[in-house]
Design a protein around this motif. Structure first.
Motif, mmCIF file in Angstrom:
data_model
loop_
_atom_site.group_PDB
_atom_site.id
_atom_site.type_symbol
_atom_site.label_atom_id
_atom_site.label_comp_id
_atom_site.label_asym_id
_atom_site.label_seq_id
_atom_site.Cartn_x
_atom_site.Cartn_y
_atom_site.Cartn_z
ATOM 1 N N ALA A 1 31.043 13.950 -0.848
ATOM 2 C CA ALA A 1 30.705 12.548 -1.095
ATOM 3 C C ALA A 1 29.205 12.267 -1.048
ATOM 4 N N PRO A 2 28.448 12.749 -0.054
ATOM 5 C CA PRO A 2 27.003 12.469 -0.060
ATOM 6 C C PRO A 2 26.293 13.057 -1.276
ATOM 7 N N ARG A 3 26.744 14.190 -1.763
ATOM 8 C CA ARG A 3 26.102 14.815 -2.915
ATOM 9 C C ARG A 3 26.493 14.103 -4.211
ATOM 10 N N LEU A 4 27.694 13.561 -4.259
ATOM 11 C CA LEU A 4 28.074 12.743 -5.417
ATOM 12 C C LEU A 4 27.184 11.499 -5.494
ATOM 13 N N ALA A 5 26.836 10.951 -4.336
ATOM 14 C CA ALA A 5 25.958 9.781 -4.329
ATOM 15 C C ALA A 5 24.603 10.114 -4.943
ATOM 16 N N VAL A 6 24.082 11.301 -4.644
ATOM 17 C CA VAL A 6 22.812 11.734 -5.236
ATOM 18 C C VAL A 6 22.980 11.936 -6.738
#
Length: 308
Positions: free
Chosen positions: A109-114
Motif C-alpha cells: 500500500a505505501p508503494r502504491l501511494a508513491v
C-alpha cells in the motif's frame, strides 16, 4: 483467415505449463487428467513438435514448449480481458496486482501511494490471496509471491530478500524490557505462525542462535499471530516483542513507533518476487511498481541493548 490451432488444446497447454502438472491443470479446467493429456497430444500432433517432457507424473516444457508459451499465455489473457471488459461495461485500463495477505497493508500500500503520484488517474485493483493464482484467467498484471518457484513459465523479477529483527514499541520496552533479550520472560515474545506451507521463515530460536545464544522461547508461553504483518501491529500496540520483517517494520522504525532491540537479524529463506506475463513486462505502470517494490528500506539503528 489463417488456420488456427485447436483453441481448447491451447488452453489445456497453457494451464498445464503454468501449473506444471496435468493433474492440477485438470482440476482447474474441470476435466480429467486423461482429457488434458489427450488435448496436449492433439496440439503436439498439430504442431508436429513435442511440447512437454514426461517422466511419470512429472512434466517439463521442452524447448518448443518454452518457445510458444509466452505468446499463448498473452493471447489467452487478451481474450479473457475482452470478455471481462464487455461484461463490466468499460474499457479503462487498470493495474491488477495480486499479493499475499501479509504484504498488502504494510509493504504494498505505501508503494502504491508513491506510484499514484506519477499515475494519478490510474485505476488499481489489489487482490489479496495466497498462491497459486491463475494470472491469465484472472487478468492479473503483477503477482507478488514469497519464493521464486511458483510460476516457472512467467517472467520473474526478484524484489527483495527480507530479514527479521526484534522490535518493540518504545513504551513497552521501557516498561517491560530487560538488560538483555536473553533475560526477557517467555510471555513477552510474539511468535508468527507461518502456516503449514512454509518452512523457511526464521523463528525466535533461529534469532538467538544468530545472536550467539541458545535460547528457544516456547511459542505456547507467548503471544502467537497468523501473519507477519499482525506481528508488527501487535508490537506497535505494545503487546510484546516481535521478530519483525524489516520491509514491513521500516515505516514504524523510521518514525519511532517501533525500535529495533538489536542489530542482529536473520534472513528469510526465500526472496519476494514479482511475476508477470512477458508481454506486460514493459508497461510503464508495472515497471514503475516493480522498481518501487525492489527498493530497499534503510537499516534502522539498534538500541544499545545487545543480547550477547
Amino acid at each position: 483467415m489463417e488456420k488456427l490451432p485447436p483453441l481448447n488444446a491451447m488452453r489445456a497447454f497453457e494451464v498445464a505449463a503454468r501449473a506444471g502438472s496435468f493433474t492440477l491443470a485438470a482440476s482447474e479446467l474441470g476435466v480429467s487428467s486423461a482429457a488434458v493429456s489427450q488435448q496436449i497430444r492433439n496440439l503436439e500432433d498439430w504442431f508436429g513438435k513435442q511440447l512437454f517432457m514426461r517422466n511419470g507424473n512429472r512434466i517439463a516444457l521442452t524447448d518448443a514448449g518454452h518457445a510458444i508459451y509466452p505468446q499463448t499465455a498473452h493471447a489467452l489473457g487478451e481474450i479473457a480481458a475482452v470478455g471481462r471488459r464487455m461484461l463490466e461495461g468499460g474499457l479503462r485500463t487498470r493495474l491488477v496486482v495480486s499479493v499475499p495477505f501479509s504484504l498488502a497493508e504494510l509493504w504494498l500500500a505505501p508503494r502504491l501511494a508513491v506510484l499514484l503520484d506519477g499515475f494519478p488517474r490510474m485505476a488499481i485493483d489489489v487482490r489479496v490471496e495466497d498462491d497459486p493464482v491463475d494470472i491469465v484467467r484472472q487478468n492479473i498484471d503483477l503477482r507478488i509471491s514469497y519464493g521464486d518457484y511458483h510460476y516457472p513459465a512467467l517472467k520473474m523479477v526478484r524484489l527483495v530478500h527480507d530479514d527479521v529483527l526484534p522490535v518493540a514499541s518504545p513504551d513497552y520496552w521501557q516498561r517491560h524490557g530487560a538488560a538483555d533479550l536473553a533475560d526477557v520472560h517467555e510471555s513477552q515474545f510474539i511468535h508468527t505462525n507461518w502456516g503449514p506451507n512454509y518452512a523457511s521463515h526464521p523463528s525466535w530460536a533461529d534469532w538467538f542462535v544468530a545472536a550467539g545464544g541458545s535460547r528457544a522461547p516456547d511459542p505456547s508461553h507467548g503471544r502467537r499471530v497468523g501473519l507477519s504483518s499482525l506481528a508488527i501491529g501487535a508490537a506497535r500496540l505494545g503487546l510484546g516483542i516481535a521478530l519483525g520483517q524489516r520491509v514491513m517494520a521500516s515505516a514504524d522504525l523510521e518514525v519511532g513507533r517501533l525500535i529495533a532491540l538489536s542489530s542482529v537479524s536473520v534472513r528469510l529463506g526465500q526472496p519476494y518476487c514479482a511475476f508477470m506475463l512477458p508481454a506486460k513486462a514493459e508497461r510503464a505502470d508495472i515497471t514503475g511498481l516493480v522498481e518501487l517494490l525492489g527498493s530497499n528500506p534503510g537499516r534502522p539503528r539498534a538500541e544499545p541493548t545487545e543480547p550477547r
